[in-house]
Write an enzyme that holds these catalytic residues in place. Structure first.
Site, PDB file in Angstrom:
ATOM      1  N   CYS A  93      -2.896   8.025   7.583  1.00 55.97           N
ATOM      2  CA  CYS A  93      -2.595   6.604   7.689  1.00 55.97           C
ATOM      3  C   CYS A  93      -0.938   6.499   8.120  1.00 55.97           C
ATOM      4  O   CYS A  93      -1.007   6.571   9.323  1.00 55.97           O
ATOM      5  CB  CYS A  93      -2.268   6.426   5.940  1.00 55.97           C
ATOM      6  N   ARG A 127      -5.134  -7.069   4.639  1.00 57.12           N
ATOM      7  CA  ARG A 127      -5.005  -5.814   4.083  1.00 57.12           C
ATOM      8  C   ARG A 127      -6.258  -5.138   3.828  1.00 57.12           C
ATOM      9  O   ARG A 127      -7.181  -5.833   2.840  1.00 57.12           O
ATOM     10  CB  ARG A 127      -4.144  -5.831   2.611  1.00 57.12           C
ATOM     11  N   HIS A 190      -7.517   8.054   2.542  1.00 59.13           N
ATOM     12  CA  HIS A 190      -6.805   8.695   1.333  1.00 59.13           C
ATOM     13  C   HIS A 190      -7.886   9.336   0.374  1.00 59.13           C
ATOM     14  O   HIS A 190      -9.134   9.027   0.855  1.00 59.13           O
ATOM     15  CB  HIS A 190      -6.128   7.827   0.640  1.00 59.13           C
TER      16      HIS A 190
END
Lengths: 236, 435
Positions: A93, A127, A190
């Site tokens: 990320c 998002r 993640h």
């Protein structure tokens, strides 16, 4: 065999359990009888990358990325040398974004990146949160959890880590995910990433020791990892 | 009172009675229906309320702190409305208020003691317009729902800035340092030597640096996660002066001292001492004197799942809720590592109330668990949990399904069993053991 791993900004760049990637590398190295030691680098410390074969750089909040941007730039030359030398590394990320040429942030600001990876990240409105399932030539299916608004675009010379099957990946177009560049892997996954994609940990360890390790499928870590992975894949 | 409010409240009350008759456990449904009938119902009920509204928020310790305050006020003969942790969002709060209101649609109690989720606090605090707001702490908890922790602190700060409300905050939390209302805040914190606490390895901080000056946050004493007597080198950020301080603590006996007054409690664990201190600070701010709290505290029982013990087929079963890294690390250092248990079962679910993402397990310091106990991994994400434990070098078995026999398996009568569930897993446990 001995390996040294450097974890960049562990206190600041660690979201969604990213530090689990380092823990997994440490545990998996034991399966191969590799002695591994981890050093933590943070703001203002001395850094000499020539002694390391492995690098980990996790994700952070926007404010965290702002906090480290200048310090990171100070080490641009030696990071670039280490990558050319073939350091094996996982970038997640924010860490992935910062090795590109620029990073657009949610507040409209733009951070200058290290320009080591052939990517840039533009600010995105959407998002992208949720499970991410991708298919990689090199690693088969990979699973993780993404949460980012930045849209990362690969240059023509960049080779994506995988093709997106479920979720987004690099950007809103949801076509591909991450990058594989020399011995580095950049990803938005993640979760953390390596415990459930242990084949990628094996690849990183192989690149770090400079020879292909024969996959250890007998360890309890391997079996437990595959079992968790299959249950996640089954649920997606 | 506007007749339409009375009608709405009547309707919801009758509806609630009917659903109970048909055997449904309705905790937030009445709130949902009330909201659908009149989206301003909450505001209207609050507006006509004459007593004192107390809000309790923060990541950890809300439920126990709320219960401490509510139980104390009840024991002092006051009337009040309070809510449970399962109903700390707008609709749940509304449901509790409707339940507590009279048939004339009025809240006539002396106090409303309301626990509120910290993200919900930022959203609706100005509509609630509380007289007192207590914030226990902020730390990573279900980031997929809440977004970034420091932006949540900023949002809460913006929402309360112009409120005429007495703020009571944990002075040991640097994330709360910037919170302000129109009145000076009351701060509480610890002031004993932190060396007497067990260390739990590499504790992560949710705020390692002062964002403004980029200086590292250091501690004279660090008590729990990022809570402590903090400062930066240039003093850009320092712990505020404490109005209420816990200055002595004996972990063995549960004897403690607040502002030099001795207190006794059945509660254990550092987090609970913060809860006691928080409620003490609030209660003194309400005008009660410390001797009343002193005589109340020894009899206080925690809320279900907050370190309570019960008997099941001759075994002693202890349930210790752990729903985020700070909570889990506390349970690891004070409960699991106490070595009092023959069997430890950790249960992790990923329902919406738990957070769908379980990556927080990697922010817990399982590597500090002493590898001597029989360890079991259960819950909807049992396999992820077992993987996490394996990465930490711990051996564990899967608890394939949750029932009475799997809880008791491989134990003898008189054994002690510890269950460490996250939120919805705790509800599953209660269902299984018939509580």
């Amino acid at each position: 065999m001995k390996l040294k791993l450097i974890y960049l900004y562990p206190e600041i760049m660690n979201t969604y359990g990213d530090r689990g990637n380092v823990m997994l590398l440490e545990a998996r190295a034991k399966d191969y009888g590799i002695e591994i030691s981890t050093d933590y680098y943070t703001l203002g410390d001395q850094l000499d990358l020539t002694q390391y074969q492995l690098l980990f750089f996790g994700g952070g909040q926007d404010k965290g990325q702002n906090l480290i941007a200048r310090d990171l730039m100070y080490h641009k030359a030696q990071l670039s040398d280490a990558v050319k030398r073939g350091i094996a590394g996982l970038l997640v990320c924010g860490g992935y974004q910062m090795l590109g040429s620029e990073v657009g942030l949610a507040d409209g600001g733009v951070l200058e990146g290290l320009s080591i990876l052939p990517v840039k990240t533009l600010v995105g409105k959407n998002r992208k949160i949720g499970n991410l399932l991708v298919q990689s030539e090199q690693f088969g299916s990979l699973v993780g959890f993404e949460n980012h608004s930045g849209n990362t675009i690969l240059d023509q010379s960049g080779k994506a880590l995988a093709q997106t099957i479920k979720g987004y990946g690099n950007n809103d177009s949801a076509i591909d995910e991450g990058i594989i560049y020399r011995n580095l892997i950049g990803t938005y996954m993640h979760g953390p990433f390596l415990p459930k994609n242990i084949q990628v940990a094996d690849w990183l360890l192989s690149r770090a020791v400079g020879k292909d390790l024969l996959t250890n499928t007998q360890s309890s870590l391997y079996k437990v990892s595959i079992s968790a992975r299959e249950s996640v894949l089954g649920a997606l | 009172m506007n007749p339409s409010i009375i009608l709405t409240v009547w309707f919801v009350k009758i509806f609630t009675v009917l659903t109970k008759l048909f055997g449904y456990q309705a905790s937030t449904l009445p709130g949902l229906i009330g909201f659908r009938l009149d989206s301003q119902l909450l505001d209207k009920l609050i507006k006509s309320y004459q007593g004192k509204l107390i809000l309790i928020s923060g990541t950890n310790g809300k439920t126990t702190t709320t219960k401490l305050i509510a139980d104390f006020l009840s024991s002092s003969g006051k009337t009040l409305v309070t809510n449970s942790s399962g109903s700390n969002l707008e609709r749940g709060i509304l449901a509790s208020l409707i339940k507590g209101s009279s048939w004339r649609a009025k809240l006539e109690q002396d106090y409303l003691v309301i626990e509120i989720d910290e993200a919900e606090l930022a959203r609706i605090v100005s509509r609630l317009d509380p007289n007192y707001l207590l914030v226990t702490n902020l730390s990573r908890d279900q980031l997929d729902r809440y977004g970034e922790i420091d932006s949540l602190a900023t949002k809460i700060g913006g929402a309360i800035r112009s409120l005429d409300c007495q703020l009571i905050i944990n002075g040991d939390d640097p994330l709360l340092a910037s919170l302000k209302t129109t009145k000076p805040a009351i701060y509480y914190g610890f002031s004993f030597d932190s060396q007497q606490l067990p260390t739990s390895g590499s504790e992560l901080s949710d705020i390692p640096y002062d964002i403004k000056t980029k200086q590292k946050i250091k501690y004279h004493n660090r008590y729990l996660g990022h809570l402590g007597d903090y400062y930066t080198d240039s003093h850009s950020l320092t712990r505020p002066k404490l109005d209420y301080h816990l200055d002595k603590l004996d972990l063995e006996t549960g004897k403690l001292q607040i502002n030099h007054q001795p207190l006794d409690t059945k509660l254990s664990g550092v987090y609970n001492y913060y809860n006691i201190l928080a409620s003490y600070s609030l209660i003194c701010s309400l005008g009660y004197n410390d001797s009343q709290f002193q005589s109340f505290l020894p009899s206080f029982e925690p809320a279900p799942g907050r370190s309570q013990s019960l008997r099941l087929d001759g075994r002693e079963l202890t349930i210790a809720l752990a729903k985020n890294p700070v909570g889990m690390n506390q349970v690891i250092s004070y409960v699991i590592n106490s070595k009092q248990y023959q069997k430890v079962i950790i249960l992790i679910n990923d329902q919406i109330a738990d957070g769908r993402d379980v990556s927080w397990l990697y922010d817990c310091d399982f590597q500090t668990v002493l590898p001597t106990t029989k360890l079991f991994a259960g819950g909807l994400r049992a396999k992820d949990l077992r993987l996490r434990l394996t990465v930490a070098g711990l051996e564990s078995s899967l608890l394939e399904k949750l029932d009475k026999s799997s809880l008791l398996a491989k134990t003898d009568p008189d054994d002690r069993i510890l269950i460490v569930p996250n939120y919805t897993a705790m509800q599953d446990v209660f269902e299984v053991i018939g509580q």
